[in-house]
Design an enzyme around this catalytic site. Structure first.
Site, mmCIF file in Angstrom:
data_model
loop_
_atom_site.group_PDB
_atom_site.id
_atom_site.type_symbol
_atom_site.label_atom_id
_atom_site.label_comp_id
_atom_site.label_asym_id
_atom_site.label_seq_id
_atom_site.Cartn_x
_atom_site.Cartn_y
_atom_site.Cartn_z
ATOM 1 N N SER A 70 39.858 57.987 62.514
ATOM 2 C CA SER A 70 40.309 57.060 63.560
ATOM 3 C C SER A 70 40.758 57.728 64.850
ATOM 4 O O SER A 70 41.003 57.033 65.840
ATOM 5 C CB SER A 70 41.447 56.183 63.034
ATOM 6 O OG SER A 70 40.922 55.232 62.144
ATOM 7 N N LYS A 73 38.783 56.755 67.800
ATOM 8 C CA LYS A 73 38.996 55.483 68.514
ATOM 9 C C LYS A 73 39.546 55.690 69.926
ATOM 10 O O LYS A 73 39.341 54.865 70.819
ATOM 11 C CB LYS A 73 39.943 54.584 67.701
ATOM 12 C CG LYS A 73 39.349 54.126 66.363
ATOM 13 C CD LYS A 73 40.410 53.477 65.480
ATOM 14 C CE LYS A 73 39.860 53.057 64.114
ATOM 15 N NZ LYS A 73 40.919 52.586 63.204
ATOM 16 N N TYR A 197 30.322 52.524 64.015
ATOM 17 C CA TYR A 197 31.730 52.759 63.653
ATOM 18 C C TYR A 197 31.869 53.814 62.537
ATOM 19 O O TYR A 197 32.656 54.755 62.646
ATOM 20 C CB TYR A 197 32.375 51.425 63.250
ATOM 21 C CG TYR A 197 33.784 51.607 62.734
ATOM 22 C CD1 TYR A 197 34.825 51.890 63.600
ATOM 23 C CD2 TYR A 197 34.053 51.527 61.364
ATOM 24 C CE1 TYR A 197 36.121 52.091 63.124
ATOM 25 C CE2 TYR A 197 35.337 51.726 60.881
ATOM 26 C CZ TYR A 197 36.365 52.006 61.766
ATOM 27 O OH TYR A 197 37.633 52.222 61.287
ATOM 28 N N TYR A 249 49.420 52.626 63.775
ATOM 29 C CA TYR A 249 49.438 51.339 63.054
ATOM 30 C C TYR A 249 50.874 50.854 62.873
ATOM 31 O O TYR A 249 51.651 50.894 63.831
ATOM 32 C CB TYR A 249 48.688 51.457 61.712
ATOM 33 C CG TYR A 249 47.425 52.272 61.839
ATOM 34 C CD1 TYR A 249 46.371 51.801 62.622
ATOM 35 C CD2 TYR A 249 47.284 53.520 61.248
ATOM 36 C CE1 TYR A 249 45.219 52.548 62.776
ATOM 37 C CE2 TYR A 249 46.138 54.271 61.406
ATOM 38 C CZ TYR A 249 45.122 53.775 62.173
ATOM 39 O OH TYR A 249 43.990 54.523 62.336
ATOM 40 N N VAL A 267 42.570 58.880 58.950
ATOM 41 C CA VAL A 267 42.775 59.059 57.502
ATOM 42 C C VAL A 267 42.194 60.367 56.963
ATOM 43 O O VAL A 267 42.388 60.682 55.793
ATOM 44 C CB VAL A 267 42.250 57.883 56.639
ATOM 45 C CG1 VAL A 267 43.103 56.656 56.793
ATOM 46 C CG2 VAL A 267 40.794 57.609 56.884
HETATM 47 N N1 GLN Z 1 36.929 55.222 58.783
HETATM 48 C C1 GLN Z 1 38.224 54.781 58.387
HETATM 49 C C2 GLN Z 1 38.166 53.339 57.950
HETATM 50 O O1 GLN Z 1 37.485 52.599 58.563
HETATM 51 C C3 GLN Z 1 39.140 54.945 59.547
HETATM 52 C C4 GLN Z 1 40.543 54.515 59.235
HETATM 53 C C5 GLN Z 1 41.563 55.480 59.741
HETATM 54 O O2 GLN Z 1 41.298 56.636 60.037
HETATM 55 N N2 GLN Z 1 42.791 55.025 59.751
HETATM 56 O O3 GLN Z 1 38.772 52.932 56.993
#
Ligand code: GLN
Length: 313
Positions: A70, A73, A197, A249, A267
């Site tokens: 993420s 993003k 994505y 988050y 993650v």
């Molecule tokens: N690719 C992960 C997902 O879509 C990204 C989530 C993250 O890094 N928090 O679940």
């Protein structure tokens, strides 16, 4: 502002932080819901700081690649704002969600408009924006090309195994995407949007590359090593504001309280943090806390901010 730290001072601080945090490395859990990420060695830990003069100070192997997940993003948001500007905010909000990164609960009440571009639903809308007028391959080419340009390194690639693993198990993201599509907030096929994505999340970068790529956010939108503008100062400020309020988050408030710097987690265990006027920091340690943010990485950034005095507050 206090005087910039010398490289030697910064190195001592990073070594002290590493010594302080190392006993906590391995606490928490790797992201097992993406099988390929569950294979990563949980004992990994390291951080790299790229300062405004382009120099890198690091502890651990700064050149070891990891899955940025993420953290991507931040860069897709920057590209999407470049493409459609403020029109983006008709399709995605700018408020912290107070919910987990993959939550669907607010989407129904809020008619398919995600709270912000840094939760999964919001980033899926951003991927849809980047797909306009082209195929997924070209959209991904733009994202990877942007990262190569920012990091000034040609060898940043997508980890195909991670992308495949995520595609095979990504039912939750499929649910988010179909739900938004039902509200008319995705223009393209769900499979195409998620293709972008999943692959952007599977980009692998080293701490050196990631901290270098985030440097423009620490210098008002400019690459300080070349003086060239990447984005306007106003846009850099706004992307950083979203990182601060939404980048972790439902742990964003706590991260702001403890660290006091804009940051974005993934993650894979990576966090990119921006210290305005100082530099950009990339931390990697794969075990996550209960909010899905790197446990040792967050602690390391807290310790770094305490020792350097780097905080926007
Ligand atoms: N690719 C992960 C997902 O879509 C990204 C989530 C993250 O890094 N928090 O679940």
């Amino acid at each position: 502002m206090t005087r910039p730290l010398t490289k030697a001072e910064l190195r001592v601080i990073l070594e002290e932080v590493a010594a302080e945090i190392r006993p906590r490395v391995g606490e928490g859990a790797v992201a097992a819901y993406i099988p390929e990420l569950a294979k990563v060695d949980p004992s990994k830990f390291g951080m790299a700081v790229t300062t405004l003069d382009g120099a890198v100070v690091a502890v651990g192997d700064a050149d070891e690649p990891f899955s940025i997940q993420s953290v991507s993003k931040v860069f897709t948001l920057t590209l999407a704002l470049g493409r459609v500007g403020d029109a983006l905010w008709r399709r995605v909000g700018r408020e912290p969600s107070g919910s987990p990164f993959n939550s669907i609960v607010q989407l129904e009440a809020e008619k398919g408009v995600p709270r912000n571009p840094l939760i999964n639903a919001g980033a899926i809308v951003v991927a849809d924006v980047l797909l306009a007028g082209r195929e997924p391959k070209a959209a991904l080419g733009e994202i990877v090309g942007f990262l190569r340009f920012l990091a000034d390194e040609p060898d940043i690639v997508i980890d195909r195994d991670v992308a495949r693993s995520e595609t095979a198990t990504g039912e939750r993201n499929r649910a988010l995407a179909h739900f938004m599509k039902a509200f008319g907030n995705l223009g393209h096929d769900v499979d195409k949007v998620l293709g972008v994505y999943f692959h952007q999340c599977a980009i692998a970068m080293s701490r050196r590359q990631l901290s270098r790529a985030g440097l423009f956010l620490a210098d008002a939108g400019r690459d300080p090593t070349t003086g060239r503008a990447v984005v306007t100062a106003e846009r850099a400020r706004r992307v950083a504001a979203l990182m601060m309020t939404c980048g972790h988050y439902d742990g964003s408030g706590d991260f702001a309280y403890r660290v006091g710097l804009p940051g974005k987690s993934g993650v894979g265990g990576g966090i990119l943090c921006v210290a305005p006027g100082r530099g950009a920091i990339a931390v990697w340690s794969p075990c996550l806390n209960e909010k899905g943010n790197s446990l040792a990485g967050s602690l390391a950034l807290e310790a770094l901010a305490r020792r350097t005095g780097w905080s926007v507050f």
